[in-house]
Motif scaffolding. Sequence first.
Motif, PDB file in Angstrom:
ATOM      1  N   LEU A 160      53.153 123.440  94.762  1.00 53.34           N
ATOM      2  CA  LEU A 160      51.828 123.782  93.963  1.00 53.34           C
ATOM      3  C   LEU A 160      50.849 122.739  94.298  1.00 53.34           C
ATOM      4  N   PRO A 161      49.472 122.913  94.071  1.00 58.00           N
ATOM      5  CA  PRO A 161      48.436 121.677  94.693  1.00 58.00           C
ATOM      6  C   PRO A 161      48.839 120.318  94.342  1.00 58.00           C
ATOM      7  N   HIS A 162      49.039 120.149  93.046  1.00 57.44           N
ATOM      8  CA  HIS A 162      49.524 118.871  92.781  1.00 57.44           C
ATOM      9  C   HIS A 162      50.764 118.037  93.510  1.00 57.44           C
ATOM     10  N   SER A 163      51.635 119.072  93.630  1.00 58.05           N
ATOM     11  CA  SER A 163      52.776 118.540  94.693  1.00 58.05           C
ATOM     12  C   SER A 163      52.571 118.586  95.864  1.00 58.05           C
ATOM     13  N   ILE A 164      51.674 119.126  96.678  1.00 54.48           N
ATOM     14  CA  ILE A 164      51.161 119.278  97.894  1.00 54.48           C
ATOM     15  C   ILE A 164      50.507 117.908  98.170  1.00 54.48           C
ATOM     16  N   ILE A 165      49.486 117.337  97.183  1.00 54.85           N
ATOM     17  CA  ILE A 165      48.893 116.004  97.117  1.00 54.85           C
ATOM     18  C   ILE A 165      49.761 114.996  97.078  1.00 54.85           C
ATOM     19  N   ALA A 166      50.888 115.106  96.270  1.00 64.49           N
ATOM     20  CA  ALA A 166      51.740 114.130  95.879  1.00 64.49           C
ATOM     21  C   ALA A 166      52.642 113.675  97.383  1.00 64.49           C
ATOM     22  N   PHE A 167      53.049 114.881  97.911  1.00 67.03           N
ATOM     23  CA  PHE A 167      53.699 114.551  99.286  1.00 67.03           C
ATOM     24  C   PHE A 167      52.642 114.033 100.185  1.00 67.03           C
ATOM     25  N   VAL A 168      51.574 114.244 100.366  1.00 60.20           N
ATOM     26  CA  VAL A 168      50.540 113.811 101.291  1.00 60.20           C
ATOM     27  C   VAL A 168      50.589 112.374 100.972  1.00 60.20           C
ATOM     28  N   ILE A 169      50.364 111.733  99.873  1.00 55.60           N
ATOM     29  CA  ILE A 169      50.500 110.459  99.314  1.00 55.60           C
ATOM     30  C   ILE A 169      51.785 109.847  99.817  1.00 55.60           C
ATOM     31  N   LEU A 170      52.864 110.310  99.357  1.00 56.18           N
ATOM     32  CA  LEU A 170      54.068 109.812  99.749  1.00 56.18           C
ATOM     33  C   LEU A 170      54.536 109.578 101.189  1.00 56.18           C
ATOM     34  N   GLY A 220      46.869 123.495  84.208  1.00 53.83           N
ATOM     35  CA  GLY A 220      45.948 124.069  85.198  1.00 53.83           C
ATOM     36  C   GLY A 220      45.378 122.976  86.118  1.00 53.83           C
ATOM     37  N   VAL A 221      44.108 123.448  86.445  1.00 55.41           N
ATOM     38  CA  VAL A 221      43.503 122.288  87.700  1.00 55.41           C
ATOM     39  C   VAL A 221      43.408 120.767  86.957  1.00 55.41           C
ATOM     40  N   PHE A 222      42.928 120.640  85.824  1.00 55.05           N
ATOM     41  CA  PHE A 222      42.551 119.375  85.186  1.00 55.05           C
ATOM     42  C   PHE A 222      44.024 118.672  85.241  1.00 55.05           C
ATOM     43  N   THR A 223      45.152 119.402  84.712  1.00 58.18           N
ATOM     44  CA  THR A 223      46.596 118.836  84.349  1.00 58.18           C
ATOM     45  C   THR A 223      47.009 118.614  85.788  1.00 58.18           C
ATOM     46  N   SER A 224      46.739 119.352  86.782  1.00 55.70           N
ATOM     47  CA  SER A 224      47.244 118.919  88.054  1.00 55.70           C
ATOM     48  C   SER A 224      46.571 117.610  88.569  1.00 55.70           C
ATOM     49  N   THR A 225      45.266 117.528  88.101  1.00 59.05           N
ATOM     50  CA  THR A 225      44.552 116.343  88.660  1.00 59.05           C
ATOM     51  C   THR A 225      45.202 115.019  87.914  1.00 59.05           C
ATOM     52  N   LEU A 226      45.427 115.254  86.661  1.00 56.97           N
ATOM     53  CA  LEU A 226      46.010 114.161  86.065  1.00 56.97           C
ATOM     54  C   LEU A 226      47.360 113.825  86.663  1.00 56.97           C
ATOM     55  N   TYR A 227      48.327 114.772  87.188  1.00 52.27           N
ATOM     56  CA  TYR A 227      49.524 114.569  87.561  1.00 52.27           C
ATOM     57  C   TYR A 227      49.206 113.648  88.837  1.00 52.27           C
ATOM     58  N   VAL A 228      48.401 113.865  89.835  1.00 46.82           N
ATOM     59  CA  VAL A 228      48.199 113.316  90.951  1.00 46.82           C
ATOM     60  C   VAL A 228      47.639 111.927  90.720  1.00 46.82           C
ATOM     61  N   LEU A 229      46.773 111.649  89.645  1.00 50.77           N
ATOM     62  CA  LEU A 229      46.381 110.385  89.221  1.00 50.77           C
ATOM     63  C   LEU A 229      47.531 109.405  88.808  1.00 50.77           C
ATOM     64  N   ILE A 241      37.260 113.473  93.203  1.00 51.94           N
ATOM     65  CA  ILE A 241      37.809 113.803  94.350  1.00 51.94           C
ATOM     66  C   ILE A 241      39.073 114.686  94.372  1.00 51.94           C
ATOM     67  N   ILE A 242      39.926 114.200  93.565  1.00 52.70           N
ATOM     68  CA  ILE A 242      41.369 115.134  93.285  1.00 52.70           C
ATOM     69  C   ILE A 242      41.091 116.439  92.967  1.00 52.70           C
ATOM     70  N   PHE A 243      40.175 116.562  91.831  1.00 50.81           N
ATOM     71  CA  PHE A 243      39.700 117.888  91.303  1.00 50.81           C
ATOM     72  C   PHE A 243      39.271 118.821  92.277  1.00 50.81           C
ATOM     73  N   ILE A 244      38.390 118.327  93.049  1.00 50.35           N
ATOM     74  CA  ILE A 244      37.959 119.020  94.150  1.00 50.35           C
ATOM     75  C   ILE A 244      39.030 119.527  95.080  1.00 50.35           C
ATOM     76  N   ALA A 245      39.788 118.687  95.724  1.00 45.95           N
ATOM     77  CA  ALA A 245      40.723 118.630  96.490  1.00 45.95           C
ATOM     78  C   ALA A 245      41.895 119.987  95.977  1.00 45.95           C
ATOM     79  N   ILE A 246      42.113 119.771  94.863  1.00 47.24           N
ATOM     80  CA  ILE A 246      43.039 120.925  94.180  1.00 47.24           C
ATOM     81  C   ILE A 246      42.390 122.450  94.259  1.00 47.24           C
ATOM     82  N   PHE A 247      41.097 122.143  93.876  1.00 51.86           N
ATOM     83  CA  PHE A 247      40.496 123.370  93.799  1.00 51.86           C
ATOM     84  C   PHE A 247      40.172 124.193  95.343  1.00 51.86           C
TER      85      PHE A 247
END
Length: 402
Positions: free
Chosen positions: A312-322, A89-98, A151-157
């Motif tokens: 998915l939201p977490h992969s999108i943020i990961a690509f932004v970072i990379l 879920g959202v929390f797990t996605s947040t942990l993924y980005v972290l 911050i990541i939690f809100i971004a994923i939301f």
Amino acid sequence: MLLLNIYICVYAIPKILVSLLQIFHVRKKMQQSPILLPQAEFQQAGLYTLATQRLEMFETFFDVLVLFFLLRYGLFEFEAFLDEQMYFGVFTSTLYVLGVLFFLNLVKIPFELYKKFVIDKHFGFFRGNLKDFLIDNLKSVFLLFVFGLPIIFIAIFIITSSPYWWIYSALFLSVIIILINIFYPTLIAPLFNKFIPLEDEVLKTQIQSLMVRAGFSSGGVFVVDASRRDGRLNAYFGGFGKTKRVVLFDTLIQKVSKDELLAVLGHELGHFKHKDIYKNMLFIVAMLTFLLFIIAHIPEEVFLTESGISRLPHSIIAFVILFSPLVIFWLMPIFGFMSRHNEYQADKFGATLQSAESLRNALLVLVNENKSFPSSHPIYIFFYYTHPPLLQRLKALGFESN
């Protein structure tokens, strides 16, 4: 792998070529008569530049290997691991980005160690120890989790809430940038350094008089114990509103005269007077918006093909970072052009507040103490310089070199 090839061809290779141009340029200049610096200091500044550029090139090559690992194995395997442990879920996605951020910070530590304990220590900059280095990194990790988590939690939301998430994300990040500027001087910076009010009453009065003439008010004048870790000189104004403060490196107070220090502060006040900090923040927001727009319009097939994970939201943020370094590299020349113009204007303002001679002398001390090589390849200046080349700044202030 399409994205990896784009990263290599559009970012890594050009970046390495620019470093090579700088290395060849500095080597050639080192064989000629010194500029602005005595012979020994001129050679030292050149050697320091060569050492840092070599490290930069190796780090760029290593970044390619890291990206290959993450796209080929890391992102997919980490997602699969978290998916086995808990509901995604959202929390797990947040942990993924972290987790991705933590990994990227972790693999950078050897380069930081080499830069500080080998290069900077050899050239007389780094004065810290391994204990301080480890404590600083632990504090950084702590801040990453404390501030990064919400911050990541809100971004994923936001990403999950609207097809126009990239616009709302840019607005959200704009607020974060403002908050960082507000709270950094009083909450974050003191975690790493000790700030004490300036005790020299004469100098404090002169600084306050300078600020009044520029129409600037602050929450105080502070001295930071920069010499505990590093020998470089600096001064800055930080914060917004009531958190604004003047910060002087103790190394700067030790190395320049009061008139020269006031000239440096006059330059910084020029940035305040011309609202350069707001211009810089607007550019950063525009750059982030552009990056988010690009990532938002990458087809899901590319995510699956390149990394084996869905869009998915977490992969999108990961690509932004990379892939942010690639976008930043090509947008930095625009920022640099704007910033160099602002530096000239700040120099001009600082010269009127104090004197052009004092500012010239201060700049000469800075280039000497900070081992800044006074000549760079034009292409390197185009990509990296946020300040004009020193000789040009000095000429604009009426300095005539021999």
